[in-house]
Design an enzyme around this catalytic site. Structure first.
Site, PDB file in Angstrom:
ATOM      1  N   SER A  33       0.830  -1.208   0.000  1.00 35.86           N
ATOM      2  CA  SER A  33       0.000   0.000   0.000  1.00 35.86           C
ATOM      3  C   SER A  33       0.867   1.262   0.000  1.00 35.86           C
ATOM      4  CB  SER A  33      -0.940  -0.068   1.208  1.00 35.86           C
ATOM      5  OG  SER A  33      -1.931   0.912   1.133  1.00 35.86           O
ATOM      6  N   ASP A  44     -10.630  -4.142  -4.870  1.00 36.84           N
ATOM      7  CA  ASP A  44      -9.990  -3.141  -4.007  1.00 36.84           C
ATOM      8  C   ASP A  44     -10.695  -1.792  -4.176  1.00 36.84           C
ATOM      9  OD1 ASP A  44      -8.306  -1.327  -2.736  1.00 36.84           O
ATOM     10  OD2 ASP A  44      -6.478  -2.361  -3.356  1.00 36.84           O
ATOM     11  N   HIS A  99      -8.128  -4.619  -0.511  1.00 33.78           N
ATOM     12  CA  HIS A  99      -6.813  -4.021  -0.296  1.00 33.78           C
ATOM     13  C   HIS A  99      -6.048  -4.818   0.769  1.00 33.78           C
ATOM     14  CE1 HIS A  99      -4.263  -0.614  -1.207  1.00 33.78           C
ATOM     15  NE2 HIS A  99      -4.042  -0.397   0.076  1.00 33.78           N
TER      16      HIS A  99
HETATM   17  C1  MLT Z   1      -1.338   6.022  -0.090  1.00 36.87           C
HETATM   18  O1  MLT Z   1      -1.664   7.006   0.534  1.00 36.87           O
HETATM   19  O2  MLT Z   1      -0.170   5.713  -0.325  1.00 36.87           O
HETATM   20  C2  MLT Z   1      -2.434   5.163  -0.593  1.00 36.87           C
HETATM   21  O3  MLT Z   1      -3.646   5.807  -0.470  1.00 36.87           O
HETATM   22  C3  MLT Z   1      -2.448   3.843   0.115  1.00 36.87           C
HETATM   23  C4  MLT Z   1      -2.589   3.999   1.577  1.00 36.87           C
HETATM   24  O4  MLT Z   1      -3.659   4.341   2.063  1.00 36.87           O
HETATM   25  O5  MLT Z   1      -1.610   3.783   2.288  1.00 36.87           O
END
Ligand code: MLT
Length: 204
Positions: free
Chosen positions: A105, A155, A186
């Site tokens: 992520s 996701d 996710h």
């Molecule tokens: C980010 O902010 O990198 C993406 O939205 C994934 C997350 O929530 O970490």
């Protein structure tokens, strides 16, 4: 360029490979250690904690809203993280030519940003549930860089079109992509871990 981090040297001493473990939003330097061990029982593990706080949750770079990134901050922090990895390779005496990012992520997003801005830092990358961090003006040379991408077809954060956009961007730069899609959201699935593990073994 200092980060709170964990470094775990190769358990067997017979691997010169280091996995750079990058957690998701709200994670810590401890989150991905087990995953790292599963993916490669012999590698050294370097796991820094993201330094940006969002409502008390650690991340690697600022965002303005979900999926809308502060590109100036992302750029600066990508270089800072790269400098940290370089310094760590001297401090812990690991081979800078065999660093493989494993990010989930937000961690996958800064790993993708490293591929775009500092391609020489990584010999390969496993991006688990990444987005397109940004689109660079000039493409890096990612030939001979294997990239594993894990994505969830359901996701809510990363639509299929976003995954496709990232695949195309990295392919245009010459990267070899292995895409694993599961039906979930996710999250990292067991099968995804198995696939990433055999992907890693191919170029061990
Ligand atoms: C980010 O902010 O990198 C993406 O939205 C994934 C997350 O929530 O970490």
């Amino acid at each position: 360029t200092s980060f709170i981090h964990r470094f775990i040297p190769s358990a067997t001493g017979n691997s010169s490979r280091t996995l750079l473990l990058l957690h998701g939003t709200g994670g810590t330097e401890n989150d991905l250690l087990d995953l790292g061990r599963l993916l490669d029982p012999n590698a050294s593990l370097l796991s820094p904690r993201g330094k940006v706080l969002e409502n008390g949750m650690s991340r690697y770079f600022r965002r303005l809203a979900e999926g809308i990134f502060d590109i100036a901050d992302l750029t600066r922090r990508t270089y800072e993280l790269s400098d940290f990895v370089e310094a760590a390779s001297i401090a812990y005496d690991f081979d800078l030519r065999q660093v493989i990012a494993v990010g989930f992520s937000n961690g996958a997003n800064i790993a993708a940003s490293m591929l775009l801005l500092r391609p020489h830092m990584l010999s390969a990358a496993a991006l688990l549930h990444p987005m397109v961090p940004f689109v660079p003006d000039t493409l890096p040379d990612l030939r001979n860089k294997p990239v594993f991408i894990g994505a969830g077809l359901a996701d809510p954060l990363v639509p299929i079109s976003e995954t496709e956009r990232l695949v195309q961007l990295l392919q245009r730069a010459g990267a070899t992509i292995s895409l694993h899609q599961h039906n979930g959201g996710h999250v990292i699935s067991h099968e995804e871990v198995r696939e990433a593990r055999s992907w890693l073994r191919q170029f061990a």
